[in-house]
Design a protein around this motif. Structure first.
Motif, PDB file in Angstrom:
ATOM      1  N   ILE A   1      -2.193  -6.770  17.835  1.00 26.74           N
ATOM      2  CA  ILE A   1      -3.024  -6.620  16.625  1.00 26.74           C
ATOM      3  C   ILE A   1      -2.127  -6.667  15.382  1.00 26.74           C
ATOM      4  N   LYS A   2      -0.961  -6.002  15.465  1.00 28.28           N
ATOM      5  CA  LYS A   2      -0.010  -6.072  14.329  1.00 28.28           C
ATOM      6  C   LYS A   2       0.329  -7.517  14.028  1.00 28.28           C
TER       7      LYS A   2
ATOM      8  N   ASP B   1      -7.145  -4.669   2.181  1.00 26.85           N
ATOM      9  CA  ASP B   1      -7.690  -4.571   3.553  1.00 26.85           C
ATOM     10  C   ASP B   1      -6.555  -4.502   4.570  1.00 26.85           C
ATOM     11  N   HIS B   2      -5.487  -5.283   4.321  1.00 27.82           N
ATOM     12  CA  HIS B   2      -4.338  -5.276   5.227  1.00 27.82           C
ATOM     13  C   HIS B   2      -3.766  -3.856   5.322  1.00 27.82           C
ATOM     14  N   GLU B   3      -3.595  -3.209   4.179  1.00 25.93           N
ATOM     15  CA  GLU B   3      -3.075  -1.826   4.165  1.00 25.93           C
ATOM     16  C   GLU B   3      -4.003  -0.892   4.922  1.00 25.93           C
TER      17      GLU B   3
ATOM     18  N   LEU C   1      -3.798   1.377  12.513  1.00 25.80           N
ATOM     19  CA  LEU C   1      -2.807   1.207  13.589  1.00 25.80           C
ATOM     20  C   LEU C   1      -1.796   2.350  13.612  1.00 25.80           C
ATOM     21  N   ALA C   2      -1.453   2.837  12.421  1.00 20.56           N
ATOM     22  CA  ALA C   2      -0.454   3.918  12.346  1.00 20.56           C
ATOM     23  C   ALA C   2      -0.954   5.173  13.062  1.00 20.56           C
TER      24      ALA C   2
ATOM     25  N   GLY D   1     -11.189  -9.456   7.156  1.00 24.58           N
ATOM     26  CA  GLY D   1     -11.390  -8.097   6.645  1.00 24.58           C
ATOM     27  C   GLY D   1     -11.874  -7.265   7.813  1.00 24.58           C
ATOM     28  N   PRO D   2     -12.015  -5.943   7.642  1.00 24.74           N
ATOM     29  CA  PRO D   2     -12.524  -5.116   8.740  1.00 24.74           C
ATOM     30  C   PRO D   2     -13.896  -5.633   9.185  1.00 24.74           C
TER      31      PRO D   2
END
Ligand code: GLY
Length: 363
Positions: A274-275, A291-293, A299-300, A339-340
């Motif tokens: 996914i990363k 959106d990336h952030e 994920l974090a 986007g999500p």
């Protein structure tokens, strides 16, 4: 217990029972069992006694003769030889087209047993009983069956829907923490590709689920399984693009699993895949910075360990993503995000982007 169902392309009904602490499945699905002349329960040879005991509570021995078949542990089960060994066992014990196979275990056990069920006498009924978090939300549902070939995952396989999938989250009680963390990689996949309501529900439950909270795990399994089955019902054979989004994170993920030589749990590989997919989406300017952030922050939440046992071999990574069966003749094929909740398929991602994606996946 929640029961979901849909009509498969062969016009058989496919059902899924989702819940906790279920008992005596034959009493609840009599039509499926009344016609069965023999039953074979397939589990892994390293399955703990508690798994077998629970499987027997779900499928108590009745009048129909029960046979038991043990598979080698985990991915070692997924070979053509093992599928042949299971088919020969069924034949030697007089199994007919009216017999029933029940596979209780992780994704490797359900993939292999489903594959054997699909080829034995050109297809017999089977029941999938996924017993890991990961298999309950993905591999154990949807009727994709497979074996691995030449170090690449799921290269030979069939579509053969289980007549019934039983996702009983009581199986997860004895699961090691590492298995719950691995399952969380697939859960994040759903949170990213699914609608906002699914994303919110899953992210609220994710920390509790990873720490083994029974209610949170049951809620997550139920939500992910229901979403997956909705896609499978509309695109059972992965032909229209609807089901394909479930491969988000899997193109690079499968390559990383191969580069780790079996030392990376599937869910961690998907999370790293996914990363990679997010890095490509951002670099290709499909995905905005904000959106990336947001997606990286999700994920974090998984707190991935350092990727220690992966070969840092970029050339091999690029070769592996091109050999993935999802490539469909193109150089490579990835599910990316705009986007999500907005996945799409993209082909022939350039080596420069793959180089960046590989580096991101290993961070
Ligand atoms: N695991 C992806 C699918 O079932 O389609």
């Amino acid at each position: 217990m929640k029961i979901l169902g849909f009509k498969a392309t062969n016009s058989r009904t496919v059902k899924a029972a989702l819940g906790r602490d279920m008992e005596n499945i034959p009493a609840q699905f009599p039509a499926l069992f009344s016609g069965a002349d023999k039953i074979c329960l397939v589990t892994s040879s390293d399955a703990p006694p508690s798994l077998r005991a629970r499987a027997l509570r779900l499928f108590p021995e009745g009048r129909t003769p029960h046979f038991y078949f043990w598979l080698p542990p985990s991915e070692k089960a997924k070979t053509l030889e093992e599928a042949g060994r299971l088919c020969s066992f069924l034949f030697d014990n007089g199994f007919s087209r009216n017999s029933l196979l029940i596979a209780a275990g992780g994704g490797a056990a359900t993939d292999l047993a489903g594959f054997a069920a699909s080829i034995y006498m050109r297809g017999i009924n089977w029941i999938s009983v996924p017993t890991t978090f990961l298999a309950q939300i993905d591999a154990g549902l949807g009727g994709k069956t497979a074996v691995n070939l030449g170090g690449a995952k799921n290269i030979a396989g069939t579509f053969h829907q289980p007549a019934l999938a039983v996702c009983d989250t009581a199986f997860l009680d004895s699961l090691p923490h590492a298995e719950l963390r691995s399952g969380a990689g697939e859960l994040v996949k759903y949170a990213m590709i699914g609608p906002a309501s699914l994303r919110e529900a899953l992210l609220k439950r994710l920390p509790e689920a990873v720490s083994g909270d029974k209610t949170a795990l049951t809620a997550c399994v139920s939500a992910c399984a229901a979403y997956k089955l909705k896609l499978v019902a509309r695109d059972e054979r992965d032909e229209t693009g609807l089901r394909e989004v479930l491969n988000f994170g899997h193109t690079a993920g499968h390559a990383l699993e191969a580069l780790a030589g079996g030392h990376m749990p599937h869910g961690e590989a998907v999370a790293r895949g996914i990363k990679a997919a997010l890095a490509i989406s951002r670099q290709a300017r499909c995905l905005g910075a904000a959106d990336h952030e947001r997606l990286l922050a999700i994920l974090a939440m998984l707190r991935l360990p350092p990727a220690r046992r992966v070969r840092r071999d970029l050339k091999r990574f690029i070769a592996l993503v091109s050999r993935d069966k999802k490539a469909r003749g193109a150089g490579n094929r990835f599910i990316l995000l705009e986007g999500p909740g907005r996945p799409f398929a993209a082909e022939n991602i350039k080596p420069a982007l793959l180089t960046r994606a590989f580096a991101e996946a290993l961070k």
